[in-house]
Motif scaffolding. Structure first.
Motif, short mmCIF file in Angstrom:
data_model
loop_
_atom_site.label_atom_id
_atom_site.label_comp_id
_atom_site.label_asym_id
_atom_site.label_seq_id
_atom_site.Cartn_x
_atom_site.Cartn_y
_atom_site.Cartn_z
N VAL A 1 0.87 -7.64 0.69
CA VAL A 1 0.81 -8.79 1.59
C VAL A 1 2.22 -9.36 1.64
N ASP A 2 2.74 -9.51 2.83
CA ASP A 2 4.12 -10.02 2.99
C ASP A 2 5.11 -9.22 2.15
N ASN A 3 4.98 -7.89 2.19
CA ASN A 3 5.86 -6.96 1.46
C ASN A 3 5.81 -7.12 -0.06
N ARG A 4 4.74 -7.72 -0.55
CA ARG A 4 4.57 -7.89 -2.00
C ARG A 4 3.33 -7.14 -2.43
N GLU A 5 3.48 -6.25 -3.42
CA GLU A 5 2.33 -5.51 -3.93
C GLU A 5 1.38 -6.48 -4.61
N VAL A 6 0.12 -6.50 -4.14
CA VAL A 6 -0.85 -7.43 -4.71
C VAL A 6 -2.07 -6.70 -5.30
N GLY A 7 -2.09 -5.38 -5.21
CA GLY A 7 -3.19 -4.65 -5.79
C GLY A 7 -3.04 -3.15 -5.61
N TYR A 8 -3.90 -2.42 -6.32
CA TYR A 8 -3.88 -0.97 -6.20
C TYR A 8 -5.22 -0.38 -6.62
N ALA A 9 -5.44 0.84 -6.16
CA ALA A 9 -6.59 1.65 -6.59
C ALA A 9 -5.99 2.95 -7.09
N SER A 10 -6.17 3.25 -8.36
CA SER A 10 -5.57 4.44 -8.94
C SER A 10 -6.61 5.53 -9.15
N TYR A 11 -6.10 6.75 -9.22
CA TYR A 11 -6.98 7.91 -9.42
C TYR A 11 -6.27 8.94 -10.29
N ALA A 12 -7.07 9.77 -10.91
CA ALA A 12 -6.56 10.91 -11.67
C ALA A 12 -7.12 12.16 -11.01
N GLN A 13 -6.26 13.14 -10.83
CA GLN A 13 -6.71 14.39 -10.23
C GLN A 13 -7.08 15.34 -11.36
N ARG A 14 -8.37 15.70 -11.39
CA ARG A 14 -8.83 16.60 -12.44
C ARG A 14 -8.50 18.04 -12.09
N ARG A 15 -8.57 18.91 -13.07
CA ARG A 15 -8.25 20.32 -12.85
C ARG A 15 -9.19 20.99 -11.86
N ASP A 16 -10.40 20.49 -11.75
CA ASP A 16 -11.36 21.09 -10.81
C ASP A 16 -11.20 20.54 -9.39
N GLY A 17 -10.13 19.76 -9.16
CA GLY A 17 -9.87 19.22 -7.83
C GLY A 17 -10.59 17.92 -7.53
N VAL A 18 -11.43 17.46 -8.44
CA VAL A 18 -12.14 16.20 -8.26
C VAL A 18 -11.18 15.05 -8.54
N LEU A 19 -11.30 13.99 -7.75
CA LEU A 19 -10.49 12.79 -7.94
C LEU A 19 -11.31 11.73 -8.67
N ASP A 20 -10.80 11.29 -9.80
CA ASP A 20 -11.47 10.25 -10.57
C ASP A 20 -10.81 8.92 -10.22
N PHE A 21 -11.49 8.12 -9.39
CA PHE A 21 -10.98 6.78 -9.06
C PHE A 21 -11.35 5.88 -10.23
N HIS B 1 -9.48 2.96 -11.53
CA HIS B 1 -9.04 1.58 -11.75
C HIS B 1 -8.68 0.94 -10.41
N THR B 2 -9.19 -0.25 -10.18
CA THR B 2 -8.83 -1.03 -9.00
C THR B 2 -8.46 -2.43 -9.47
N VAL B 3 -7.30 -2.89 -9.02
CA VAL B 3 -6.80 -4.20 -9.44
C VAL B 3 -6.31 -4.96 -8.22
N VAL B 4 -6.68 -6.24 -8.15
CA VAL B 4 -6.11 -7.15 -7.15
C VAL B 4 -5.59 -8.35 -7.93
N ASP B 5 -4.34 -8.71 -7.66
CA ASP B 5 -3.70 -9.85 -8.30
C ASP B 5 -4.63 -11.06 -8.23
N GLN B 6 -4.75 -11.77 -9.32
CA GLN B 6 -5.67 -12.90 -9.40
C GLN B 6 -5.46 -13.91 -8.27
N ALA B 7 -4.23 -14.12 -7.86
CA ALA B 7 -3.94 -15.08 -6.79
C ALA B 7 -4.49 -14.63 -5.43
#
Length: 95
Positions: free
Chosen positions: A20-40, A42-48
């Motif tokens: 928001v306004d060029n400021r990172e305020v959150g993210y959704a992370s994933y890990a790519q497993r060896r079998d090609g599956v994506l493990d989502f 962690h999701t974080v949004v800045d408390q503000a």
């Protein structure tokens, strides 16, 4: 109420970042497993910025990308799991 935002995929860090306004305020992370599956995992949004409906477009963008890649997902993050539960059109992505 959703506020104006941008979402970018940071492939090097395996995450989708919402800003928001060029400021990172959150993210959704994933890990790519060896079998090609994506493990989502962690999701974080800045408390503000919580309560402004930013996690919904963030998770949607991430899952839309997973679909485009032909990947299946494991929603080990409760926010991603809740999003899929509320949006049955994404249920087919579950591994």
């Amino acid at each position: 109420m959703t506020i104006a935002h941008t979402i970018e995929h940071n492939e090097a860090k395996h995450r989708f970042v919402i800003s928001v306004d060029n400021r990172e305020v959150g993210y959704a992370s994933y890990a790519q497993r060896r079998d090609g599956v994506l493990d989502f995992n962690h999701t974080v949004v800045d408390q503000a910025y919580r309560g402004r409906n930013l996690s919904t477009p963030l998770i949607k963008e991430a899952l839309d990308w997973a679909r485009e890649q032909g990947a299946r997902v494991v929603p080990s993050c409760s926010a991603v799991e809740n999003f899929i539960d509320k949006h049955p059109e994404y249920a087919d992505l579950r591994a």
